[in-house]
Design a protein around this motif. Structure first.
Motif: not given
Lengths: 309, 545
Positions: A270-278, B423-424
């Motif tokens: 949701n927060e677009r924290e790419g590094a965390t997701v990957v 979406v957001d």
């Protein structure tokens, strides 16, 4: 055997690289700019946005970004979060213990209760016990996990006061009992159904007749021959299930307020924290790969005819 | 059998792990936490979440971080429920004749939680540090009014700061400093009430990163610990010099992913205060908790639907049509049914807790009046394409009320009306900035400081960034300019009030409702009062038992 394991481990490398690459690209393709979002409805400060992008390396070409990310991974550096500037390894490290505890508990319940019920039902196929177990498992399968979760929370938790309805301390095994039960319910039912049908099928197999003929007790025949042979499909299911338990517990974690891996990915997305997701997804991929290897090795234990050269 | 044996070892390891877990499972059951609380020293447990940024006042701009910052730091001034200001850490805040030079005198004897004294330098240095672009503080723009800001925070991308300090900040003596503004602002004391205008101790500059994990402030509570994603603990600061000393021993902020869970914890006695109940619990929470242990009151936020003028200009008289659309919305019914009392119908462009609020500023434009609505829309030339599209972000609870608003509009005006979920919020903002909104978007605004200026200029001035609807009215701009140049606060407020009247004639957006705080508290705590910003005043809370 050693060679087989080595080969499998080597095969993990391209799978790992490929899947992280896909996730990385998907995060990149998502609409919504995390840096812009820091300002919300306000006028964004373009100079500061530029400075932050520069510092986080977001101005580089996407392939360069991925390459830097991979290099970092090799050195154990999962990157930093955009907002909090915390190390992703630290963030994952905070979420992992709760998830591991929950997974271990739920998985134990699934294995013990699921296989137990399946075995009983299989051995008493067609009798009242079998019907009762069929009823219970069908009920569990048909209820979505949030219904089960709220039911557990409301009755044993709030109404009867047996147990704290919301996890107060995710390091406390007692607190985790309800969410583990909720999480285990569905898979438990599947495992019970799978075990039962497998047992029913194998009960009339030739080797069972032979075992009886050579004078083995019923318990021993069931334990050593019947159960062992019947577990192969179940083990396959359990392997996949373990990975799901680790990451797919978003709903359960939400209901019981457990700050685990599932919630972490959800909020990071949701927060677009790419590094965390990957980072989390990479970790989960490793878990899946290792579990798949263990499952394959277990086949050989269960069925001596399977050999790995 | 070589292969099978080594595989057995694997299986063995799993068995051991399972057995270990089974043992671990037992010892938890008897570990019920017996929360022991002494009287007067009791800890208040309140719902919260993981702060998104490091805990530095000039970096925190979201609610979970603010909950910590607002209790660990004391501001120079704070706001009363009617939107007027009173001093907290400041002895006085005074402007010169033309409001361009502000003199702040601090109260004597204040100390930071590490024991060092709070001086004028603590403020000036902190603000200089935060304004510097190299320190990348989210709230840096708050210092933009101060002379010398562009030297430390150049506007151009990639430019280096040319100075270390803002020349507009000057220390007079230990307890006095002055702020020189680039343009006079008669209400600058309102801005000083924002969290960013707080002091930092000397120790901060040694290691800002460590400070962000464990802030040292000048407020009623001192920071104790932060267990990420779980709890943040604050304890009463015994040497606090302010009037709002804590009446309890401390605060424990518990992180929740969902408000439903927090509510369950409140009901089972594992939480003392919930700041907002979930939509699920709205219909029943006041009965569950009792009227005297729950609250539903408006706070300083407003929701609007805002037309984008690049789509609306085609109509003969868009303002008249929008007035008609406004009258076609049955606010009373929607807030009571769909929104379950979590909003209060708006009768103004700003909420009642804001200084300068005028009751019924709108005349009758926000009243539900189907006949008048039809007449106005028809005379004004009709809604463009006879179709309203309300853009909103789908990651928050908007869908239901958007549909309800649409149904109300459809019923009255017999036109098409649909929601356009993106979406957001980030995506929603991007579409607004790119000018790609189809007809209207959901607008929301929360007070930075409770003054009508904040609700009007930031949204409806033709040059305002957040004016995504591209509303452009020279008359309104002129009134804003008149207000900004006014000699004192009252004249500023009056000019903006006049501008607000004009806005209802020009309809840059349709006010829907004011946000409400729907909070509750358990039998353990008393004196729970929520302020007009929607937050409980934690220092006043007492804990029984």
């Amino acid at each position: 055997m050693g060679r087989y394991v080595a080969r499998r481990l080597l095969q993990m490398i391209p799978v790992f690289i490929g899947s992280t690459f896909i996730i990385f690209m998907m995060m990149y393709a998502l609409p919504g700019d995390p840096i812009r979002a820091l300002w919300g409805e306000r006028a964004p400060d373009h100079a500061q946005m530029a400075a932050m992008r520069e510092e986080l390396g977001l101005n580089d070409h996407i392939l360069k970004q991925y390459w830097d990310y991979l290099l970092g991974l090799l050195q154990g550096d999962f990157g930093t979060q955009i907002r909090s500037r915390r190390e992703v390894t630290e963030v994952i490290g905070d979420a992992l213990p709760a998830t591991l505890r929950l997974t271990v508990m739920a998985f134990s319940i699934i294995v013990v209760v699921g296989i137990g019920l399946g075995l009983v039902a299989g051995l008493r196929a067609g009798r009242k016990t079998d019907t009762a177990i069929l009823f219970v498992t069908l009920l569990l399968i048909s209820l979505p996990v949030f219904v089960i979760g709220y039911l557990y929370q409301t009755y044993p938790g709030q109404q009867w006061g047996w147990i704290t309805p919301v996890v107060q301390d995710s390091e406390n095994w007692g607190d985790l009992l309800l969410p583990a039960l909720a999480l285990a319910s569905l898979s438990l039912a599947y495992v019970a159904r799978l075990t039962r049908s497998s047992i029913v099928e194998n009960r009339r197999a030739d080797y069972m007749r032979t075992a009886k003929a050579k004078g083995l007790t019923r318990t021993r025949a069931v334990r050593v021959h019947l159960l062992r042979n019947s577990l192969i499909p179940v083990v396959t299911f359990l392997g996949v299930n373990l990975g799901e338990l680790m990451t797919g517990a978003i709903v359960t974690e939400g209901i019981f307020n457990i700050h685990g891996i599932g919630r972490l990915v959800y909020s990071a997305l949701n927060e677009r924290e790419g590094a965390t997701v990957v980072g989390v997804v990479s970790f989960v991929i490793v878990v899946y790969l290792v579990v798949a290897l263990i499952v394959d090795l277990l086949y050989a234990v269960l069925d001596p005819r399977i050999r790995y050269a | 059998m070589r292969g099978a044996r080594s595989a057995k070892w694997v299986a063995g390891a799993i068995a051991v792990a399972l057995a270990a877990s089974a043992c671990g499972g037992d010892d938890g059951d008897d570990g019920e936490d017996g929360a022991s609380e002494g009287s007067g020293e009791g800890i208040v447990r309140i719902d919260g979440g993981e702060p998104q940024n490091a805990l530095i006042p000039t970096n925190t701009n979201e609610q979970f971080g603010a909950l910590v910052i607002q209790n660990v730091f004391s501001k120079l001034v704070d706001f009363a429920d009617d939107g007027s200001t009173f001093t907290v850490a400041a002895e006085s805040v005074e402007a010169n004749e033309d409001n361009s030079l502000w003199t702040i005198t601090l109260k004597d004897g204040w100390t930071f939680h590490d024991g060092t004294p709070v001086t004028a330098e603590s403020y000036v240095n902190a603000w200089n540090w935060a304004a510097n672009i190299q320190n990348e503080q989210n709230n840096a723009f708050w210092f933009a009014d101060i002379v010398g800001y562009e030297d430390v925070h150049p506007e151009e991308e990639g430019a280096e700061p040319t100075a270390e300090t803002m020349s507009g900040l000057a220390v007079v003596d230990d307890l006095t400093f002055t702020i020189e503004l680039t343009t006079p602002v008669s209400y600058y004391d309102y801005k000083l009430g924002y969290d960013a205008f707080t002091p930092l101790p000397e120790s901060f500059y040694d290691d800002p990163e460590a400070f962000g994990e464990s802030p040292v402030g000048n407020g009623p509570y001192e920071f104790v610990s932060w267990e990420h994603e779980e709890t943040i603990e604050l304890a009463r600061y015994e040497d606090y010099q302010g009037d709002n000393a804590a009446q309890n021993g401390g605060i424990q902020i518990q992180a929740y992913d969902s408000l439903e869970t927090a509510y369950t914890d409140l009901q089972s006695g594992n939480l003392d205060i919930i700041r907002q109940v979930a939509p699920r619990d709205l219909p029943l929470y006041r009965q569950d908790l009792g009227e005297d242990r729950s609250v539903a009151q408006p706070y300083n936020g407003i929701q609007t639907i805002t037309p984008v003028w690049y789509e609306w200009d085609a109509t003969d008289n868009p303002a008249q049509v929008l007035q008609g659309v406004s009258m076609a919305i049955d606010r009373e019914t929607i807030t009571q049914t769909v929104l379950n009392g979590s909003r209060f119908p708006a009768d103004s462009y700003l909420p009642p807790g804001v200084y300068g609020y005028q009751e019924n500023a709108d005349g009758t434009i926000t009243d539900f009046n189907p006949e008048e609505a039809q007449r106005l829309v028809e005379e004004g030339g009709g809604v463009p394409d006879d179709r309203l599209v309300i853009q909103y972000n789908a990651d928050a609870d908007h869908q239901e009320w958007v549909e309800a608003v649409c149904n109300s509009v459809i019923e009255v005006l017999d036109i098409e009306c649909v929601g356009d979920p993106l979406v957001d919020f980030a995506t929603d903002l991007e579409a607004r900035e790119a000018g790609e909104v189809q007809s209207m978007y959901r607008g929301g605004w929360f007070a930075d400081y409770p003054l009508n200026v904040n609700f009007l200029k930031e949204l409806y001035a033709s040059y305002a960034h957040s004016n995504y609807g591209q509303f452009d009215s020279p008359e309104v701009d002129a009134l804003f300019a008149e207000g900004d140049a006014a000699a004192d606060l009252d004249a500023t407020v009056a000019a903006y009030q006049e501008a607000e009247q004009l806005l209802f004639e020009q309809m840059p957006s349709i006010p829907l409702w004011f946000n409400a705080v729907n909070g509750g508290w358990g039998p353990n705590v008393d004196n729970v009062v929520f302020n007009s910003a929607g937050q409980p005043i934690l220092t006043d809370v007492t804990v029984s038992e």
